[in-house]
Design a protein around this motif. Structure first.
Motif, PDB file in Angstrom:
ATOM      1  N   LYS A 163      -0.359 -16.901  99.025  1.00  0.00           N
ATOM      2  CA  LYS A 163       0.916 -16.425  99.580  1.00  0.00           C
ATOM      3  C   LYS A 163       0.683 -15.724 100.912  1.00  0.00           C
ATOM      4  CE  LYS A 163       3.859 -17.524  96.324  1.00  0.00           C
ATOM      5  NZ  LYS A 163       5.066 -18.303  96.515  1.00  0.00           N
ATOM      6  N   GLY A 164      -0.328 -14.873 100.976  1.00  0.00           N
ATOM      7  CA  GLY A 164      -0.636 -14.160 102.218  1.00  0.00           C
ATOM      8  C   GLY A 164      -1.019 -15.109 103.337  1.00  0.00           C
ATOM      9  N   ASP A 165      -1.837 -16.111 103.035  1.00  0.00           N
ATOM     10  CA  ASP A 165      -2.230 -17.104 104.035  1.00  0.00           C
ATOM     11  C   ASP A 165      -1.011 -17.876 104.543  1.00  0.00           C
ATOM     12  OD1 ASP A 165      -4.865 -16.325 103.758  1.00  0.00           O
ATOM     13  OD2 ASP A 165      -5.456 -18.073 102.561  1.00  0.00           O
ATOM     14  N   LYS A 166      -0.082 -18.168 103.634  1.00  0.00           N
ATOM     15  CA  LYS A 166       1.144 -18.881 104.013  1.00  0.00           C
ATOM     16  C   LYS A 166       1.961 -18.053 104.999  1.00  0.00           C
ATOM     17  CE  LYS A 166       5.548 -20.385 102.176  1.00  0.00           C
ATOM     18  NZ  LYS A 166       6.542 -19.964 101.229  1.00  0.00           N
ATOM     19  N   PHE A 178      -6.567  -7.796 100.618  1.00  0.00           N
ATOM     20  CA  PHE A 178      -7.072  -8.859 101.481  1.00  0.00           C
ATOM     21  C   PHE A 178      -6.977  -8.446 102.937  1.00  0.00           C
ATOM     22  CE2 PHE A 178      -5.152 -10.625  97.722  1.00  0.00           C
ATOM     23  CZ  PHE A 178      -6.204 -11.360  97.202  1.00  0.00           C
ATOM     24  N   GLU A 179      -7.860  -9.027 103.732  1.00  0.00           N
ATOM     25  CA  GLU A 179      -7.822  -8.821 105.170  1.00  0.00           C
ATOM     26  C   GLU A 179      -7.388 -10.112 105.839  1.00  0.00           C
ATOM     27  OE1 GLU A 179     -11.411  -7.160 106.748  1.00  0.00           O
ATOM     28  OE2 GLU A 179     -11.361  -5.486 105.342  1.00  0.00           O
ATOM     29  N   PHE A 180      -6.811  -9.988 107.026  1.00  0.00           N
ATOM     30  CA  PHE A 180      -6.454 -11.152 107.823  1.00  0.00           C
ATOM     31  C   PHE A 180      -6.827 -10.869 109.271  1.00  0.00           C
ATOM     32  CE2 PHE A 180      -2.790  -8.441 107.262  1.00  0.00           C
ATOM     33  CZ  PHE A 180      -2.293  -8.251 108.541  1.00  0.00           C
ATOM     34  N   ASP A 181      -7.140 -11.931 109.991  1.00  0.00           N
ATOM     35  CA  ASP A 181      -7.529 -11.799 111.389  1.00  0.00           C
ATOM     36  C   ASP A 181      -7.340 -13.166 112.035  1.00  0.00           C
ATOM     37  OD1 ASP A 181      -8.608 -11.225 113.857  1.00  0.00           O
ATOM     38  OD2 ASP A 181     -10.450 -10.354 113.067  1.00  0.00           O
ATOM     39  N   GLU A 182      -6.319 -13.288 112.843  1.00  0.00           N
ATOM     40  CA  GLU A 182      -6.001 -14.558 113.500  1.00  0.00           C
ATOM     41  C   GLU A 182      -5.726 -14.297 114.973  1.00  0.00           C
ATOM     42  OE1 GLU A 182      -5.759 -17.660 112.103  1.00  0.00           O
ATOM     43  OE2 GLU A 182      -6.256 -16.929 110.103  1.00  0.00           O
ATOM     44  N   VAL A 197       0.913 -15.667 107.082  1.00  0.00           N
ATOM     45  CA  VAL A 197       0.234 -15.605 108.378  1.00  0.00           C
ATOM     46  C   VAL A 197       0.416 -16.926 109.129  1.00  0.00           C
ATOM     47  CG1 VAL A 197      -2.019 -15.397 109.505  1.00  0.00           C
ATOM     48  CG2 VAL A 197      -1.409 -13.834 107.656  1.00  0.00           C
ATOM     49  N   LYS A 198       0.294 -18.044 108.435  1.00  0.00           N
ATOM     50  CA  LYS A 198       0.456 -19.355 109.060  1.00  0.00           C
ATOM     51  C   LYS A 198       1.876 -19.531 109.601  1.00  0.00           C
ATOM     52  CE  LYS A 198      -0.202 -24.265 108.193  1.00  0.00           C
ATOM     53  NZ  LYS A 198      -0.588 -25.282 107.228  1.00  0.00           N
ATOM     54  N   GLU A 199       2.873 -19.162 108.805  1.00  0.00           N
ATOM     55  CA  GLU A 199       4.270 -19.240 109.256  1.00  0.00           C
ATOM     56  C   GLU A 199       4.473 -18.421 110.524  1.00  0.00           C
ATOM     57  OE1 GLU A 199       7.030 -19.606 105.241  1.00  0.00           O
ATOM     58  OE2 GLU A 199       6.606 -17.630 106.061  1.00  0.00           O
ATOM     59  N   PHE A 200       3.936 -17.220 110.522  1.00  0.00           N
ATOM     60  CA  PHE A 200       4.095 -16.322 111.656  1.00  0.00           C
ATOM     61  C   PHE A 200       3.574 -16.972 112.940  1.00  0.00           C
ATOM     62  CE2 PHE A 200       2.393 -13.110 114.510  1.00  0.00           C
ATOM     63  CZ  PHE A 200       3.505 -12.307 114.706  1.00  0.00           C
ATOM     64  N   GLY A 247      -4.134 -12.397  89.745  1.00  0.00           N
ATOM     65  CA  GLY A 247      -5.418 -12.818  90.297  1.00  0.00           C
ATOM     66  C   GLY A 247      -5.324 -12.988  91.792  1.00  0.00           C
ATOM     67  N   SER A 248      -6.466 -12.884  92.404  1.00  0.00           N
ATOM     68  CA  SER A 248      -6.493 -12.870  93.857  1.00  0.00           C
ATOM     69  C   SER A 248      -6.141 -14.204  94.487  1.00  0.00           C
ATOM     70  CB  SER A 248      -7.855 -12.398  94.337  1.00  0.00           C
ATOM     71  OG  SER A 248      -8.855 -13.268  93.877  1.00  0.00           O
ATOM     72  N   SER A 249      -6.415 -15.315  93.839  1.00  0.00           N
ATOM     73  CA  SER A 249      -6.182 -16.602  94.497  1.00  0.00           C
ATOM     74  C   SER A 249      -4.693 -16.857  94.753  1.00  0.00           C
ATOM     75  CB  SER A 249      -6.791 -17.739  93.694  1.00  0.00           C
ATOM     76  OG  SER A 249      -6.204 -17.825  92.420  1.00  0.00           O
ATOM     77  N   ALA A 250      -3.828 -16.547  93.803  1.00  0.00           N
ATOM     78  CA  ALA A 250      -2.387 -16.761  93.992  1.00  0.00           C
ATOM     79  C   ALA A 250      -1.841 -15.859  95.087  1.00  0.00           C
ATOM     80  CB  ALA A 250      -1.634 -16.515  92.688  1.00  0.00           C
ATOM     81  N   ILE A 251      -2.265 -14.617  95.088  1.00  0.00           N
ATOM     82  CA  ILE A 251      -1.789 -13.676  96.102  1.00  0.00           C
ATOM     83  C   ILE A 251      -2.343 -14.061  97.472  1.00  0.00           C
ATOM     84  CG2 ILE A 251      -1.868 -11.270  96.845  1.00  0.00           C
ATOM     85  CD1 ILE A 251      -1.849 -10.576  93.805  1.00  0.00           C
ATOM     86  N   ARG A 252      -3.582 -14.464  97.523  1.00  0.00           N
ATOM     87  CA  ARG A 252      -4.201 -14.870  98.783  1.00  0.00           C
ATOM     88  C   ARG A 252      -3.482 -16.077  99.388  1.00  0.00           C
ATOM     89  NH1 ARG A 252      -7.577 -12.666 102.487  1.00  0.00           N
ATOM     90  NH2 ARG A 252      -8.346 -14.302 103.806  1.00  0.00           N
TER      91      ARG A 252
END
Length: 154
Positions: free
Chosen positions: A135-138, A4-8, A140-143, A128-133
């Motif tokens: 967690k990753g979104d969480k 996954f990629e992230f960009d915030e 980034v949001k916490e950060f 599957g990607s949805s569970a991992i995604r």
């Protein structure tokens, strides 16, 4: 493999020096993310270790990460690479990220952009990607929540 990629980007009401001090205080940064534990500085602004631990679906993932800052442009940019594996679960984690700081013209505010990618391979990736995604979104949001509150406190 789940990748996954992230960009915030967040605008901080803080001078660039304050933002830089926060973004380069790696032990503090790791406390902002609930899945990161036992961060250790081996060489300032170069080399760190940490443990990432969380439940991902039916797996309890625990991986020791080796974190290397591969590019530091004082006051403006940090590039990091982290990797580790959980041998019990049979999964590997990699993270590549870049943090860019851009000062407002008057020097009283700073835009912080964090972008990159993370990947998980092995058994944990079978969820599957949805569970991992999620967690990753969480993470980034916490950060960014902690970055904002720490900046206001500074």
């Amino acid at each position: 493999m789940a990748e996954f990629e992230f960009d915030e980007t967040v605008s901080l009401a803080a001078a660039p020096e304050v933002a830089w001090d926060l973004m380069t205080d790696v032990p503090r940064l790791t406390r902002w993310i609930s899945v990161v534990h036992d961060a250790r500085e081996l060489e300032p602004l170069r080399h760190y270790t940490a443990v990432i631990q969380d439940k991902v679906g039916m797996f309890k993932l625990r991986a020791e990460l080796d974190i290397t800052l591969t590019g530091v442009d004082e006051g403006k940019r940090v590039v990091a690479h982290a990797e580790g594996q959980d041998r019990q679960v049979g999964s590997r984690i990699t993270v590549d990220a870049e943090v860019l700081l851009e000062a407002a013209e008057d020097g009283t505010a700073t835009d912080v952009r964090v972008h990159g990618r993370y990947a998980i391979t092995g058994n944990a990736a079978t969820l599957g990607s949805s569970a991992i995604r999620r967690k990753g979104d969480k993470v980034v949001k916490e950060f960014f929540q902690h970055l904002g509150s720490e900046t206001r406190a500074a």
